[in-house]
Design an enzyme around this catalytic site. Sequence first.
Site, PDB file in Angstrom:
ATOM      1  N   HIS A  88      -3.667   7.064   2.801  1.00 29.56           N
ATOM      2  CA  HIS A  88      -3.992   5.767   2.202  1.00 29.56           C
ATOM      3  C   HIS A  88      -5.374   5.356   2.714  1.00 29.56           C
ATOM      4  O   HIS A  88      -5.667   5.472   3.902  1.00 29.56           O
ATOM      5  CB  HIS A  88      -2.935   4.737   2.598  1.00 29.56           C
ATOM      6  CG  HIS A  88      -3.311   3.339   2.246  1.00 29.56           C
ATOM      7  ND1 HIS A  88      -3.792   3.000   1.003  1.00 29.56           N
ATOM      8  CD2 HIS A  88      -3.290   2.180   2.973  1.00 29.56           C
ATOM      9  CE1 HIS A  88      -4.049   1.707   0.977  1.00 29.56           C
ATOM     10  NE2 HIS A  88      -3.759   1.188   2.166  1.00 29.56           N
ATOM     11  N   ASN A 135     -10.081  -0.418  -0.055  1.00 24.37           N
ATOM     12  CA  ASN A 135      -8.627  -0.265  -0.048  1.00 24.37           C
ATOM     13  C   ASN A 135      -8.076  -0.771  -1.380  1.00 24.37           C
ATOM     14  O   ASN A 135      -8.145  -1.961  -1.672  1.00 24.37           O
ATOM     15  CB  ASN A 135      -8.071  -1.089   1.131  1.00 24.37           C
ATOM     16  CG  ASN A 135      -6.558  -1.062   1.208  1.00 24.37           C
ATOM     17  OD1 ASN A 135      -5.873  -0.600   0.304  1.00 24.37           O
ATOM     18  ND2 ASN A 135      -6.028  -1.580   2.301  1.00 24.37           N
ATOM     19  N   CYS A 175       0.809  -1.226   0.000  1.00 29.48           N
ATOM     20  CA  CYS A 175       0.000   0.000   0.000  1.00 29.48           C
ATOM     21  C   CYS A 175       0.840   1.274   0.000  1.00 29.48           C
ATOM     22  O   CYS A 175       0.331   2.344  -0.324  1.00 29.48           O
ATOM     23  CB  CYS A 175      -0.949   0.010   1.190  1.00 29.48           C
ATOM     24  SG  CYS A 175      -2.071  -1.382   1.179  1.00 29.48           S
TER      25      CYS A 175
END
Length: 326
Positions: free
Chosen positions: A253, A283, A113
């Site tokens: 994020h 996500n 990520c």
Amino acid sequence: MVRSKIISTGSYLPEKILTNSDLEKMVDTTDDWITERTGIKERRIASNDQAASDLAYEASKLALDRASLKGEDIELIITATVTGDMPFPSTACILQHKIGAKNAAAFDINAACSGFLYGLYIADSFIKSGMHKRILVIGTEVLSKITDWEDRTTCVLFGDGAGAVILEPTEEERGIISININSDGSLWELLHIPGGGSRNPVSRDTVDRRLHYIKMKGNETFKFAVRTLEDIVVKILEDNKLNPAQLSLLIPHQANLRIIQATAERIGLPMNRVLVNLYKYGNTSAASIPIALDEAFMTGKIKDGDYILLEAFGGGLTWASALIRW
Ligand code: ACO
């Protein structure tokens, strides 16, 4: 002093929407649980024939068109992904061919990520050193294809998408002011895919044991993320002698709304100065920040001269932050 600045952005989300109520029919979960624990309401899912380079192509094309550039104007392509088209060649090379960037070098990076910010860090270094003058950085993920759709603890979290930026040098007091990357490999087991690599090569056994899907210790990852992100946002602001009040927008994020809220709270930033879009995309790992950045720019949430702060954490574990003056 030469800095690198983002001259264009683009993003792409697949059309298919998977809602929390769709997930209620697939695993033992509820819309209430997912909404309350994560903030996610729906996510986008790539079609069977869409791979990471296809999503990256759409995002990159948009970024190129908006800058009135062609593929051949790009000198370097850095693609951040954990869901590349295939183990090799790199997705960046496949994308290079698709956009006709025949003058570019191309490679992938894997920092889960945090991948997009790692890519931005590398691009920033190349531009500052004078090695390259025009770099395309992409985060692209088709997480739906490495998600275990029978595991309720992970399948409610992830989605597919891609975001791209183009960077160029500038001598103005703007662009990437400060950027940091970090990792702690002792925590690799918190978030990983055990099968399909050289540790556990593909076999009938690895497939039967579902080792090709994301495994996550969610609660430990959550606690680590909150602690680490709080620390890095405070540090990057202090290092650059910037007061949180001077920050126009925090672009975190998009993993979990509770993590985002905790980070914002730590620096006293009201939520109307935090970009949140995880409720519609989930996500999307390395794609989450460039998608959010593109949304912020295209909806007028970022203006010339604004200070914006980007931050991410992910598998590795890795984490990163970047302070940008637009
Ligand atoms: N629906 C209903 N119940 C569920 C679900 C679900 N989808 N998933 C888990 N539960 C249950 C658990 O089984 C557990 O039940 P138990 O108490 O009977 O054992 C209970 O809910 C609580 O589970 P926790 O895991 O403790 O819940 P938590 O509040 O930690 O939330 C979550 C889980 C949302 C995964 C959270 O831990 C999280 O967001 N972690 C961080 C994830 C993340 O950000 N990953 C980062 C990067 S991803 C990358 O790099 C690719």
